[in-house]
Design a protein around this motif. Structure first.
Motif, PDB file in Angstrom:
ATOM      1  N   LEU A 172       3.783   9.107  -5.364  1.00 45.64           N
ATOM      2  CA  LEU A 172       3.475  10.246  -5.152  1.00 45.64           C
ATOM      3  C   LEU A 172       4.313  11.540  -4.823  1.00 45.64           C
ATOM      4  O   LEU A 172       4.484  12.268  -4.993  1.00 45.64           O
ATOM      5  CB  LEU A 172       1.962  10.453  -4.691  1.00 45.64           C
ATOM      6  N   PHE A 173       4.816  10.817  -3.448  1.00 49.51           N
ATOM      7  CA  PHE A 173       5.738  11.630  -2.884  1.00 49.51           C
ATOM      8  C   PHE A 173       7.257  11.986  -3.401  1.00 49.51           C
ATOM      9  O   PHE A 173       7.577  13.006  -3.361  1.00 49.51           O
ATOM     10  CB  PHE A 173       5.773  11.288  -1.484  1.00 49.51           C
ATOM     11  N   ALA A 205       0.850  -1.219   0.115  1.00 49.19           N
ATOM     12  CA  ALA A 205       0.032   0.033  -0.009  1.00 49.19           C
ATOM     13  C   ALA A 205       0.667   1.143   0.211  1.00 49.19           C
ATOM     14  O   ALA A 205       0.406   2.369  -0.385  1.00 49.19           O
ATOM     15  CB  ALA A 205      -1.105   0.115   1.328  1.00 49.19           C
ATOM     16  N   PHE A 206       2.187   1.034   0.386  1.00 47.78           N
ATOM     17  CA  PHE A 206       2.998   2.465   0.332  1.00 47.78           C
ATOM     18  C   PHE A 206       3.535   2.582  -0.801  1.00 47.78           C
ATOM     19  O   PHE A 206       4.014   3.937  -1.307  1.00 47.78           O
ATOM     20  CB  PHE A 206       4.102   1.949   1.302  1.00 47.78           C
ATOM     21  N   SER A 207       3.297   1.680  -1.790  1.00 52.81           N
ATOM     22  CA  SER A 207       3.941   1.807  -3.085  1.00 52.81           C
ATOM     23  C   SER A 207       3.356   3.113  -3.951  1.00 52.81           C
ATOM     24  O   SER A 207       4.212   4.008  -4.531  1.00 52.81           O
ATOM     25  CB  SER A 207       3.732   0.478  -4.143  1.00 52.81           C
ATOM     26  N   PRO A 208       2.064   3.138  -3.983  1.00 55.30           N
ATOM     27  CA  PRO A 208       1.455   4.443  -4.671  1.00 55.30           C
ATOM     28  C   PRO A 208       1.876   5.586  -4.133  1.00 55.30           C
ATOM     29  O   PRO A 208       1.984   6.621  -4.712  1.00 55.30           O
ATOM     30  CB  PRO A 208       0.188   4.014  -4.857  1.00 55.30           C
ATOM     31  N   LEU A 209       1.763   5.374  -2.664  1.00 57.17           N
ATOM     32  CA  LEU A 209       2.134   6.673  -1.691  1.00 57.17           C
ATOM     33  C   LEU A 209       3.516   7.323  -2.108  1.00 57.17           C
ATOM     34  O   LEU A 209       3.880   8.511  -2.252  1.00 57.17           O
ATOM     35  CB  LEU A 209       1.868   6.516  -0.464  1.00 57.17           C
ATOM     36  N   LEU A 210       4.470   6.206  -2.254  1.00 56.87           N
ATOM     37  CA  LEU A 210       5.971   6.844  -2.315  1.00 56.87           C
ATOM     38  C   LEU A 210       5.939   7.130  -4.019  1.00 56.87           C
ATOM     39  O   LEU A 210       6.903   8.177  -4.021  1.00 56.87           O
ATOM     40  CB  LEU A 210       6.868   5.566  -2.007  1.00 56.87           C
ATOM     41  N   LEU A 257      10.590   1.665  -0.500  1.00 56.12           N
ATOM     42  CA  LEU A 257       9.895   0.597  -0.165  1.00 56.12           C
ATOM     43  C   LEU A 257      10.429  -0.520   0.513  1.00 56.12           C
ATOM     44  O   LEU A 257       9.817  -1.059   1.374  1.00 56.12           O
ATOM     45  CB  LEU A 257       9.215   0.059  -1.625  1.00 56.12           C
ATOM     46  N   MET A 271      12.343   5.671  -4.815  1.00 57.40           N
ATOM     47  CA  MET A 271      11.041   5.044  -4.429  1.00 57.40           C
ATOM     48  C   MET A 271      11.516   3.473  -4.330  1.00 57.40           C
ATOM     49  O   MET A 271      10.889   2.993  -3.352  1.00 57.40           O
ATOM     50  CB  MET A 271      10.181   5.281  -5.554  1.00 57.40           C
TER      51      MET A 271
END
Length: 251
Positions: free
Chosen positions: A112-113, A105-110, A124, A120
């Motif tokens: 984005l950021f 779930a952190f993958s799309p957030l990373l 992760l 990235m």
């Protein structure tokens, strides 16, 4: 005798897996879904003559950077959490909460950021190994034999000296063994990290093989990951057992 029995069982299990793999490939009779062990080994040899080592090196480098970053942060943080009650109360609930969030779930957030570049991918893997290692580090520091600490205190050691001279040396062997195991976690998540915008990496190689319908390439890359992971884990833990023989003399 017990070690020999374990080795025999390990060999039998390995052979059983190969046999079941071969039987499955014959039953399915389609290398697009299950290539035979022989087909996979041929592909592995072809990749070895090509860029397989470069892919393995790229993945190993990403994992190593992430694991060492996690270690440098986690060990001092775990030491503080284990010894400072206020920090324990503040940080532990946050860490426990984060552990319930799927790492993917952190993958799309990373993305984005910090974008889809190398940062990235390392971030992760870092999150995965950090959340895995921190509770282990805290438990190791909390489980130090209280009699050892009391003896050092009785001898006039300050708390800082007790930590530096007793707690850290006592826990170091297990901290290092678990640190080596973090590479296994890293190999799990490097595959996910390398799906996006990667030119090298075993995860990238698996993605390319899947996209082209070349399942033999996927299996060959997976076998490479398994081999590297097992070899690194066995060699690393063997060195630790030799270096800290006093800690593992009963094993």
């Amino acid at each position: 005798m017990e070690k020999m029995l374990k080795r025999i069982i390990s060999v039998l299990v390995f052979l059983s897996v190969i046999i079941l793999w071969q039987i499955s490939s014959v039953i399915v009779d389609n290398s697009l879904f299950i290539p035979s062990p022989l087909e996979t080994m041929k592909m592995l040899l072809v990749l070895l003559k090509g860029s397989l080592l470069l892919h393995a090196q790229a993945s190993f480098k990403r994992i190593t950077i992430a694991v060492f970053m996690a270690g440098f942060i986690t060990i001092p943080l775990g030491l503080v959490i284990a010894n400072v009650l206020v920090v324990n109360y503040l940080v532990s609930p946050i860490i426990n909460f984060l552990r319930y969030i799927p790492i993917t779930a952190f993958s799309p957030l990373l993305m984005l950021f910090i974008g889809i570049g190398e940062d990235m991918k390392i971030a992760l893997i870092f999150i995965a190994v950090f959340l895995q290692y921190l509770p282990i580090v805290v438990n190791e520091f909390e489980d130090v034999d209280k009699r050892v600490i009391e003896t050092a205190t009785t001898m006039g050691f300050s708390k800082i000296r007790v930590i530096g001279s007793v707690v850290i040396p006592y826990t170091m062997p297990e901290l290092l063994r678990n640190f080596i195991s973090l590479y296994g976690v890293g190999w799990t998540y490097v595959i996910i990290a390398e799906i996006t915008n990667a030119n090298l990496g075993l995860g990238h190689l698996m993605y390319i093989g899947s996209a082209r319908g070349n399942t033999k390439m996927v299996f060959a890359a997976l076998i490479t990951i398994i081999f590297i992971n097992i070899a690194f884990d066995k060699i690393g833990k063997f060195i630790i057992r030799k270096k800290f023989a006093w800690r593992y003399k009963n094993e």
